[in-house]
Design a protein around this motif. Structure first.
Motif, PDB file in Angstrom:
ATOM      1  N   THR A 285      28.467  -4.988  14.025  1.00 30.28           N
ATOM      2  CA  THR A 285      29.259  -6.070  15.121  1.00 30.28           C
ATOM      3  C   THR A 285      28.386  -5.911  16.223  1.00 30.28           C
ATOM      4  O   THR A 285      27.794  -6.963  16.935  1.00 30.28           O
ATOM      5  N   ALA A 288      25.065  -7.134  15.607  1.00 29.98           N
ATOM      6  CA  ALA A 288      24.854  -8.798  15.605  1.00 29.98           C
ATOM      7  C   ALA A 288      25.044  -9.290  17.070  1.00 29.98           C
ATOM      8  O   ALA A 288      24.488 -10.227  17.315  1.00 29.98           O
ATOM      9  N   LEU A 289      25.813  -8.618  18.085  1.00 28.23           N
ATOM     10  CA  LEU A 289      25.914  -8.961  19.195  1.00 28.23           C
ATOM     11  C   LEU A 289      24.586  -8.706  19.782  1.00 28.23           C
ATOM     12  O   LEU A 289      24.104  -9.775  20.796  1.00 28.23           O
ATOM     13  N   ARG A 291      21.578  -9.139  18.698  1.00 24.87           N
ATOM     14  CA  ARG A 291      20.751 -10.186  18.217  1.00 24.87           C
ATOM     15  C   ARG A 291      21.324 -11.662  18.649  1.00 24.87           C
ATOM     16  O   ARG A 291      20.493 -12.496  19.111  1.00 24.87           O
ATOM     17  N   ASP A 292      22.352 -11.860  18.618  1.00 21.95           N
ATOM     18  CA  ASP A 292      23.098 -13.248  19.119  1.00 21.95           C
ATOM     19  C   ASP A 292      22.791 -13.351  20.678  1.00 21.95           C
ATOM     20  O   ASP A 292      22.731 -14.411  21.342  1.00 21.95           O
ATOM     21  N   ALA A 293      22.926 -12.147  21.320  1.00 18.93           N
ATOM     22  CA  ALA A 293      22.637 -12.258  22.809  1.00 18.93           C
ATOM     23  C   ALA A 293      21.166 -12.621  23.347  1.00 18.93           C
ATOM     24  O   ALA A 293      20.702 -12.736  24.218  1.00 18.93           O
ATOM     25  N   PHE A 322      17.723  -8.121  15.207  1.00 20.22           N
ATOM     26  CA  PHE A 322      17.473  -8.194  16.612  1.00 20.22           C
ATOM     27  C   PHE A 322      16.076  -7.677  16.780  1.00 20.22           C
ATOM     28  O   PHE A 322      15.279  -6.921  16.002  1.00 20.22           O
TER      29      PHE A 322
END
Ligand code: GUN
Ligand code: ZN
Length: 445
Positions: A285, A288-289, A291-293, A322
């Protein structure tokens, strides 16, 4: 314009890092000013293809030498040069016993100036042309490092270290001299003033710099996040998930967040141009955070091995997708040399992939300390940002001239290299500052 004839290494940004290298054994690199006067690569390729077109350009012939992009160090501390090689039982005792006492000395302007000059010279001597560096919690330390970098036209990003708790008093951010504002508020005002003073001056950039969550109050992290939103062009730098005791402490201090990394997100400190050192003990998680940020990891393998912190998980990072790049993390790290850092990354990558029996490819290691790191800093061509870490046409002319014959052993081993990968790997394994014959910084004329 000026041209250099030598072997030339550069990268194709469209390709996978493990096979991104473009190599001309007898190459020509032509540099010249773009409209604003900055020296950039005008042309690059095989000497035989370019010699006619650039026959009138003064050409320096460097037989036996290899020209490669200047290295990009994504994370280190200029106030920790004197801390290198100080052993301790892990991160927190190391900070207490060696690092904080040394950083306290940066309250003195002269001490800062001398340390900054040494630091910039040492980076350049090792072939590093771009760095994202921590200063200390003293304004004078930030001014001194920017001043030294500006003198050399080095691309350098730093900022005032935010730490309003859990450190010796002398190292905490200072309240306003008249007592009108507390340390927390004053540190944010000082940060904003430093952004206005330094961001975009020459080739400099500012980084909002909360040391790590345990050294900052909620109010300080919140204020840092507000600054980050107000100034999207500036960087953020901090540490995360380096060491088991540090993580436990961060979780106790910020129990409302899902994880240590999420704490930064909750305060608005995860976004493009946010660079988190270490990122060792993350879960899916968290990855993914990141990467998404659009945030990045600075991988610090010599530091992680020296302080016994752990191993960066390359496989998990690539699966999540990321961005990351390499960093020395001096003074937790044990060397300014990008060659030492790349070799340590090879060891760390091998640890994670031991089942497959292989580690990172030589081109991949080199990419992580040049183009990959430039991309992870948001400085590799996207959105009109300058291109660094590469020598494709249009890139800033920051490069190193390497001498593969620099030592008897290097000369012997590189002479028997049968491919580019063999050559690059021999340089990574056997190389250090002796390989770097010259570091050329993009000049403005
Ligand atoms: N975490 C907080 N401060 C530091 C530091 O100076 N070095 C390292 N390696 N980790 C940190
Ligand atoms: Zn660090």
């Amino acid at each position: 314009m000026k041209a250099y004839r030598a072997a030339v290494l550069r990268f194709n940004p469209e390709r996978e890092p493990a096979s991104a290298a473009i190599y001309e054994e007898d190459g020509l690199l032509v540099v010249g000013p773009k409209a604003d006067g900055t020296q950039v690569v005008q042309a690059v390729g095989a000497y035989s293809d370019l010699r006619q077109q650039f026959s009138s350009v003064p050409t320096e012939h460097l037989p036996g030498r290899l020209i490669a992009p200047g290295f990009v160090d994504m994370h280190l501390h200029y106030a920790q040069t004197n801390v290198m090689g100080s052993p301790a039982a892990g991160l927190l005792p190391w900070l207490e016993k060696y690092t904080f006492p040394e950083e306290e000395r940066f309250a003195a302007r002269d001490y800062c100036a001398e340390a900054a000059q040494f630091f910039i010279a040492e980076l350049l001597r090792n072939g590093v042309t771009t760095a994202l560096a921590f200063a200390t919690s003293h304004i004078a330390s930030v001014d001194a490092l920017f001043t030294a970098a500006l003198e050399h036209r080095m691309r350098l990003i730093t900022g005032l270290c935010l730490m309003d708790r859990h450190a010796p008093n002398k190292l905490l951010n200072r309240a306003a001299p008249d007592g009108a504002l507390g340390a927390t508020e004053q540190s944010l005002i000082d940060s904003e003033a430093l952004i206005q003073k330094w961001q975009g001056r020459g080739r400099l950039g500012y980084a909002i710099t909360p040391r790590f969550a345990p050294s900052c109050s909620d109010a300080q992290l919140r204020g840092a996040g507000e600054l980050a939103a107000k100034y999207p062009e500036v960087w953020i730098q901090s540490h995360v998930a380096e060491n088991a005791d540090e993580i436990k402490w961060a979780r106790e201090l910020f129990p409302q967040s899902r994880s240590y990394l999420a704490t930064y997100g909750d305060f608005g400190l995860l976004r493009p141009r946010a660079v988190y050192a270490h990122c060792l003990h993350l879960d899916a998680t968290d990855r993914a955070l990141l990467r998404d940020a659009g945030a990045s990891a600075a991988i610090c393998p010599t530091s992680n091995l020296f302080l016994g912190s752990g191993f960066f998980d390359y496989g998990a990072a690539d699966r999540a997708g990321f961005r990351y790049g390499l960093a020395s993390d001096v003074g937790g790290g044990t060397s300014f040399s990008p060659f030492h850092t790349m070799l340590a990354a090879y060891y760390v990558g091998g640890e994670g992939q031991s089942k497959a029996g292989m580690s990172l490819a030589p081109q991949q290691l080199w990419w992580q300390h040049t183009l990959g790191a430039g991309q992870a800093l948001g400085l590799a061509g996207a959105h009109g940002a300058p291109s660094i870490g590469n020598l494709q046409p249009g890139c800033e002319a920051d490069f190193v001239v390497l001498n593969p014959q620099a030592t008897p052993l290097l000369a012997r081993r590189t002479a028997s290299a049968n491919s580019l990968d063999e050559l690059l790997f021999a340089l990574i394994v056997l190389g250090d500052d002796r390989l770097v014959e010259r570091t050329v910084i993009s000049q403005k004329i």
